[in-house]
Write a protein that holds these residues in place. Structure first.
Motif, PDB file in Angstrom:
ATOM      1  N   GLU A 192      -3.702  20.563   8.445  1.00 19.68           N
ATOM      2  CA  GLU A 192      -3.193  20.804   9.723  1.00 19.68           C
ATOM      3  C   GLU A 192      -2.477  22.415   9.544  1.00 19.68           C
ATOM      4  O   GLU A 192      -1.511  22.458   8.740  1.00 19.68           O
ATOM      5  CB  GLU A 192      -2.185  20.031  10.518  1.00 19.68           C
ATOM      6  N   LEU A 193      -3.234  23.300  10.202  1.00 20.10           N
ATOM      7  CA  LEU A 193      -2.576  24.882  10.054  1.00 20.10           C
ATOM      8  C   LEU A 193      -1.818  25.240  11.335  1.00 20.10           C
ATOM      9  O   LEU A 193      -2.514  25.063  12.345  1.00 20.10           O
ATOM     10  CB  LEU A 193      -3.523  25.588   9.679  1.00 20.10           C
ATOM     11  N   VAL A 194      -0.723  25.476  11.432  1.00 23.88           N
ATOM     12  CA  VAL A 194       0.037  25.967  12.509  1.00 23.88           C
ATOM     13  C   VAL A 194       0.631  27.443  12.316  1.00 23.88           C
ATOM     14  O   VAL A 194       0.652  28.066  11.365  1.00 23.88           O
ATOM     15  CB  VAL A 194       1.396  24.971  12.719  1.00 23.88           C
ATOM     16  N   GLU A 195       1.458  27.826  13.531  1.00 21.96           N
ATOM     17  CA  GLU A 195       1.745  29.032  13.689  1.00 21.96           C
ATOM     18  C   GLU A 195       3.209  29.058  12.924  1.00 21.96           C
ATOM     19  O   GLU A 195       3.729  28.213  12.870  1.00 21.96           O
ATOM     20  CB  GLU A 195       2.172  29.520  15.051  1.00 21.96           C
ATOM     21  N   PRO A 196       3.476  30.267  12.419  1.00 25.79           N
ATOM     22  CA  PRO A 196       4.798  30.430  11.682  1.00 25.79           C
ATOM     23  C   PRO A 196       5.974  30.001  12.718  1.00 25.79           C
ATOM     24  O   PRO A 196       5.883  30.470  13.772  1.00 25.79           O
ATOM     25  CB  PRO A 196       4.822  32.187  11.360  1.00 25.79           C
ATOM     26  N   GLY A 197       6.934  29.365  12.083  1.00 22.95           N
ATOM     27  CA  GLY A 197       8.199  28.764  12.997  1.00 22.95           C
ATOM     28  C   GLY A 197       7.847  27.421  13.726  1.00 22.95           C
ATOM     29  O   GLY A 197       8.879  26.782  14.128  1.00 22.95           O
ATOM     30  N   GLU A 198       6.698  26.838  13.467  1.00 24.80           N
ATOM     31  CA  GLU A 198       6.472  25.650  14.048  1.00 24.80           C
ATOM     32  C   GLU A 198       6.892  24.448  13.018  1.00 24.80           C
ATOM     33  O   GLU A 198       7.196  23.411  13.461  1.00 24.80           O
ATOM     34  CB  GLU A 198       4.932  25.214  14.273  1.00 24.80           C
ATOM     35  N   LEU A 199       6.949  24.805  11.750  1.00 21.18           N
ATOM     36  CA  LEU A 199       7.412  23.668  10.726  1.00 21.18           C
ATOM     37  C   LEU A 199       9.065  23.660  10.742  1.00 21.18           C
ATOM     38  O   LEU A 199       9.639  24.928  10.940  1.00 21.18           O
ATOM     39  CB  LEU A 199       6.935  24.042   9.465  1.00 21.18           C
ATOM     40  N   ASP A 200       9.355  22.642  10.651  1.00 19.13           N
ATOM     41  CA  ASP A 200      10.882  22.565  10.590  1.00 19.13           C
ATOM     42  C   ASP A 200      11.321  23.069   9.193  1.00 19.13           C
ATOM     43  O   ASP A 200      10.992  22.526   7.738  1.00 19.13           O
ATOM     44  CB  ASP A 200      11.341  21.112  10.601  1.00 19.13           C
ATOM     45  N   PRO A 201      12.094  24.252   8.945  1.00 19.92           N
ATOM     46  CA  PRO A 201      12.569  24.671   7.823  1.00 19.92           C
ATOM     47  C   PRO A 201      12.978  23.807   6.748  1.00 19.92           C
ATOM     48  O   PRO A 201      13.006  24.031   5.385  1.00 19.92           O
ATOM     49  CB  PRO A 201      13.602  25.801   7.766  1.00 19.92           C
ATOM     50  N   ASN A 202      13.662  22.503   7.314  1.00 22.99           N
ATOM     51  CA  ASN A 202      14.311  21.512   6.236  1.00 22.99           C
ATOM     52  C   ASN A 202      13.229  20.747   5.619  1.00 22.99           C
ATOM     53  O   ASN A 202      13.470  20.048   4.632  1.00 22.99           O
ATOM     54  CB  ASN A 202      15.329  20.974   6.978  1.00 22.99           C
ATOM     55  N   GLN A 203      12.200  20.744   6.159  1.00 21.66           N
ATOM     56  CA  GLN A 203      11.086  19.889   5.630  1.00 21.66           C
ATOM     57  C   GLN A 203      10.165  20.500   4.687  1.00 21.66           C
ATOM     58  O   GLN A 203       9.255  19.812   4.069  1.00 21.66           O
ATOM     59  CB  GLN A 203      10.367  19.112   6.860  1.00 21.66           C
ATOM     60  N   ILE A 204      10.147  21.843   4.594  1.00 24.81           N
ATOM     61  CA  ILE A 204       9.345  22.638   3.902  1.00 24.81           C
ATOM     62  C   ILE A 204       9.521  22.410   2.407  1.00 24.81           C
ATOM     63  O   ILE A 204      10.595  22.476   1.924  1.00 24.81           O
ATOM     64  CB  ILE A 204       9.284  24.129   4.151  1.00 24.81           C
ATOM     65  N   HIS A 205       8.387  22.138   1.544  1.00 23.35           N
ATOM     66  CA  HIS A 205       8.335  21.862   0.258  1.00 23.35           C
ATOM     67  C   HIS A 205       8.088  22.988  -0.580  1.00 23.35           C
ATOM     68  O   HIS A 205       8.967  23.109  -1.595  1.00 23.35           O
ATOM     69  CB  HIS A 205       7.380  20.677  -0.092  1.00 23.35           C
TER      70      HIS A 205
END
Length: 232
Positions: A192-205
Motif C-alpha cells: 500500500e502506497l500512501v501520501e506523505p504524512g499519512e503514516l504514523d511517524p511513531n510506526q515507521i521502521h
C-alpha cells in the motif's frame, strides 16, 4: 520533501545489468520482493551475485532466477527448501558463500551505516576464518568480516509513502530493514502506497532517506514453504 515514487517495477529496476550484485530481503518466502524478482526474470539479467537469507523454493522466489541459471553466486545462510539451489551448489555450477544469519544481518547493517567491516565471534577456529584477520577483545577471539557491497537492494514492505518511509508487518520485517540503504540503490515495493504524512511517524521502521525508489506492487502470492495444519 523528495518524492521517491516510480510508476511501476520496470521503472524501479532501470539500470539493472548483467554481473551486478543484489541484496534481496525476505526469509524463506516471507517478505520477499516478489515483483522485483519477477522483473529480474523477465529482464534475463545474467552472472548475478545475490545476497539473501536463502533462495526461496524451486518454483518461486529466487528459485526462479536459479532455474534460468541467472545467478552465478549466492551469499546465503542456508540452502533451505530449494532443490535447484542444492543441486547447482553440489555440482559446482553455483558459487555459494554460506554466512551465519547474524553475520549476514550485521554485514548488511554495516553497509547501511557506513562501516567497512565488523568483528564477529561466529566462525572463529573454523574454515570460515581462514585467510581473514582475527583479533581478541576482552579475552574472546573475533573474525573480521567486510560489509557487503551491492548495486541494488530490493526490499518489500507492508506500507510506504511517496517519500520512501516504510512500515513492515510482522515477521515479514526480517532482513528487509537492514538491507535498506545498504546498496547504491534501494528499491522498495509496498502493498500500500500512501501520501506523505499519512503514516504514523511513531510506526515507521525505515525513514525515506534509505530508499531511492518506491512503487506499489501487485499480484502478491505470499506463498507458504511448508503448510502445516492440525488434523481435525
Amino acid at each position: 520533501m523528495i518524492i521517491k515514487t516510480v510508476d511501476n517495477v520496470q521503472e524501479a529496476l532501470k539500470g539493472v545489468k548483467d554481473g551486478m550484485t543484489f541484496m534481496l530481503g525476505g526469509f524463506g518466502l516471507c517478505g520477499i520482493p516478489e515483483n522485483a524478482i519477477s522483473e529480474l526474470v523477465r529482464l534475463d539479467a545474467k552472472n548475478l551475485t545475490c545476497i539473501s537469507n536463502n533462495a526461496g523454493v524451486d518454483d518461486f522466489g529466487l528459485g526462479l532466477l536459479l532455474h534460468k541459471k541467472q545467478i552465478d553466486k549466492m551469499v546465503s545462510s542456508y540452502v533451505g527448501e530449494n532443490e535447484i539451489f542444492e543441486k547447482q551448489m553440489l555440482s559446482g555450477e553455483l558459487d555459494v558463500e554460506l554466512v551465519p544469519q547474524g553475520t549476514l544481518a550485521a554485514r548488511c547493517q554495516a553497509a547501511q551505516q557506513g562501516f567497512p567491516a565488523i568483528y564477529t565471534p561466529a566462525g572463529y577456529g573454523t574454515e570460515v576464518a581462514q585467510g581473514k584477520e582475527t583479533r581478541e577483545f576482552n579475552g574472546k577471539m573475533y573474525v573480521l568480516e567486510e560489509a557487503f557491497k551491492a548495486d541494488f537492494a530490493f526490499v518489500k514492505a507492508w506500507k510506504g509513502d511517496k517519500a520512501g518511509n516504510l512500515i513492515f508487518k510482522g515477521t515479514a520485517r526480517n532482513f528487509n530493514p537492514v538491507m535498506c540503504g545498504s546498496a547504491t540503490i534501494t528499491v522498495a515495493e509496498v502493498e500500500e502506497l500512501v501520501e506523505p504524512g499519512e503514516l504514523d511517524p511513531n510506526q515507521i521502521h525505515i525513514p525515506g532517506i534509505f530508499v531511492q525508489r518506491i512503487f506499489q506492487g501487485e499480484n502478491y502470492e505470499k506463498r507458504i514453504e511448508q503448510r502445516t495444519v492440525r488434523s481435525k
